[in-house]
Enzyme design. Structure first.
Site, PDB file in Angstrom:
ATOM      1  N   TYR A 188     -28.367 -38.749  34.266  1.00  0.00           N
ATOM      2  CA  TYR A 188     -27.368 -39.356  33.377  1.00  0.00           C
ATOM      3  C   TYR A 188     -27.763 -39.095  31.929  1.00  0.00           C
ATOM      4  CZ  TYR A 188     -24.506 -43.011  31.167  1.00  0.00           C
ATOM      5  OH  TYR A 188     -23.615 -43.702  30.386  1.00  0.00           O
ATOM      6  N   ASP A 283     -34.267 -35.183  28.263  1.00  0.00           N
ATOM      7  CA  ASP A 283     -33.609 -36.427  27.869  1.00  0.00           C
ATOM      8  C   ASP A 283     -34.599 -37.554  28.139  1.00  0.00           C
ATOM      9  OD1 ASP A 283     -32.159 -38.731  27.539  1.00  0.00           O
ATOM     10  OD2 ASP A 283     -30.455 -38.091  28.757  1.00  0.00           O
ATOM     11  N   LYS A 311     -33.832 -46.466  23.386  1.00  0.00           N
ATOM     12  CA  LYS A 311     -34.442 -47.629  24.028  1.00  0.00           C
ATOM     13  C   LYS A 311     -35.710 -48.095  23.333  1.00  0.00           C
ATOM     14  CE  LYS A 311     -32.356 -46.661  28.556  1.00  0.00           C
ATOM     15  NZ  LYS A 311     -31.412 -47.762  28.649  1.00  0.00           N
TER      16      LYS A 311
END
Length: 471
Positions: A188, A283, A311
């Site tokens: 994702y 990623d 994050k």
């Protein structure tokens, strides 16, 4: 509120509740197995106020949530509504306390509401929440990121991981003057149109192969390979010679559950990118500063050309970033012609939270301790599952972990999808009712924090043992 059925005498004499909380607390070394089982099996939470608030939320927001996985669609029941968080714990509006292994989906690596981070953010807030102009805090965090992450020589801050990935894909296409990219099934990279192809995570949780509203033209240049299968990448490369701009992947998958790569797979991708004039992109929105201070690229010793982050580097505030080799990053406006912008990018609150978080993460032994605790948790739960006859496999990388209710190993999304989803749903609900908050989808990883104690982990394993005996 909690529905109490267990023996009051045992709870009183054993001190079964933590001070000021509502989680059954156990001493695994001294308490008898039968006493542990009675306490964790018979103490369950109720969620009347959460259910009331969520019922109203569904009339106000699509599905009642601001992000799909929070709706508990794949595990059943209504989600709990949080009231506050602190350290390793979350507290809901019904007064229940949970050992939290979601950690706001990864950022809470120090533990929730770290006092030093909160104090620094409050001090910065006195100067203003957003400037929309350069500030010295951007320089400070940028230098920390560049010093830590092997691939990063320059960095651009954004407001989310999705936004970072949107900038990244435009950048690699501009740099290579090619359009096609290779991603991996179950990985994702945010909800931008070009990435919503076999994207795992929330898409898989909802049973949607892609998203309606994504035009075919947006995804025709996105080619999907199988994770941990280098031959599948070679085949795509050969069929699209000199047309691939980038190979993009999660270096540890966290959006198909927890899937660790073979190091040889990452090394092979590095070589394939070099041989074909493509950019290798990690990623690391999830893995950056989570599995090691230098991210997964440091953990595995394989350096990409471009890295996306988020994050952890925001310390719990909205943030994202992408960075890489200077020659690539200098294409980004205003240094170059590749346009990307953001009103709140580099805002002082997020920069402050990131700086204070990274100061603590840079200390000696931090990631060894995170991995030790994550390994202890996974080992304890897999042992309990096997004892009760359940097929299970699990793994860890730094402060990131996960398991699947299936025979292992799990190397890709197809294997992850064979896990027992019904069992996971029952397991999730029963753990929740006993004070353990896990991600409400079998397609999500778990996260350990520095605030989790060995007692928290022992308690979790004891609760899991009881739940697994009843599944």
């Amino acid at each position: 509120m909690k529905l109490t059925i267990a023996l009051t005498a045992f709870l009183s004499s054993a001190g079964a509740f933590s001070t000021g909380g509502r989680i059954p607390s156990f001493n695994a070394k001294t308490a008898s197995a039968s006493a542990l089982k009675s306490a964790v099996a018979d103490e369950v939470y109720t969620f009347a106020k959460s259910e009331e608030i969520f019922a109203e939320a569904k009339t106000l927001m699509p599905g009642g949530v601001s992000s799909p996985v929070r709706a508990f669609k794949s595990v059943g029941g209504s989600p709990i509504v949080f009231d506050s968080v602190s350290g390793a714990y979350a507290f809901d509006v019904d007064g229940n306390k949970y050992i939290d292994y979601v950690g706001t989906w990864g950022p809470a690596i120090l533990g929730h509401a770290d006092p030093d981070v909160i104090a620094a953010v409050k001090s910065t807030l006195d100067k203003g929440a957003s400037f929309g102009a350069p500030c010295p805090l951007e320089n400070e965090l940028a230098k920390m990121v560049i010093d830590a992450v092997p691939s990063v020589e320059m960095v651009r801050f954004t407001n989310s991981g999705t936004e970072a990935c949107m900038g990244m894909i435009r950048l690699v296409r501009a740099y290579t003057e090619r359009e096609k990219v290779i991603k991996f099934e179950g990985c994702y990279h945010g909800h931008a149109d070009s990435f919503l192809v076999q994207a795992g995570s929330g898409v898989a949780t909802l049973g949607l192969p892609d998203s309606p509203g994504v035009p075919a033209s947006a995804t025709k240049s996105t080619l999907c390979a199988e994770y941990n299968n280098l031959e599948s990448v070679k085949e795509i490369m050969e069929a699209n010679k000199d047309e691939i701009a980038a190979i993009i992947l999660e270096p540890v998958v966290g959006n198909s559950g927890f899937i660790k790569p073979d190091k040889e797979f990452l090394q092979g991708l590095r070589q394939l990118a070099d041989d074909n004039g493509a950019v290798l992109v990690f990623d690391e929105v999830m893995t950056g500063f989570r599995v090691a201070y230098g991210g997964a690229q440091s953990y595995f010793g394989v350096t990409p050309d471009v890295t996306t982050m988020g994050k952890v580097i925001g310390g719990g505030l909205p943030v994202g970033a992408y960075g890489g080799k200077k020659e690539i990053m200098e294409l980004v406006a205003p240094a170059g012609p590749m346009y990307q912008a953001g009103t709140l990018s580099g805002n002082p609150l997020a920069m402050t939270a990131g700086i204070e978080t990274m100061k603590k993460l840079s200390e000696d032994g931090v990631y060894e301790e995170l991995e030790r605790k994550a390994q202890k948790l996974v080992d304890g739960i897999t042992a309990a599952a096997e004892k009760h006859g359940h097929a299970i496999t699990g793994g860890v990388a730094g402060g990131m972990f996960g398991w699947f209710f299936t025979e292992g190993p799990v190397k890709n999304f197809q294997q992850a999808a064979k896990s027992d989803s019904d069992k996971f749903a029952k397991w999730h609900r029963m753990m929740l009712e006993r004070g353990v908050y896990l991600a409400p989808s079998m397609y999500e990883a778990g996260f350990m924090s520095l605030a989790h104690t060995d007692e928290d982990i022992d308690n979790t394993i004891a609760i899991a043992d009881s739940v697994l005996s009843q599944l």
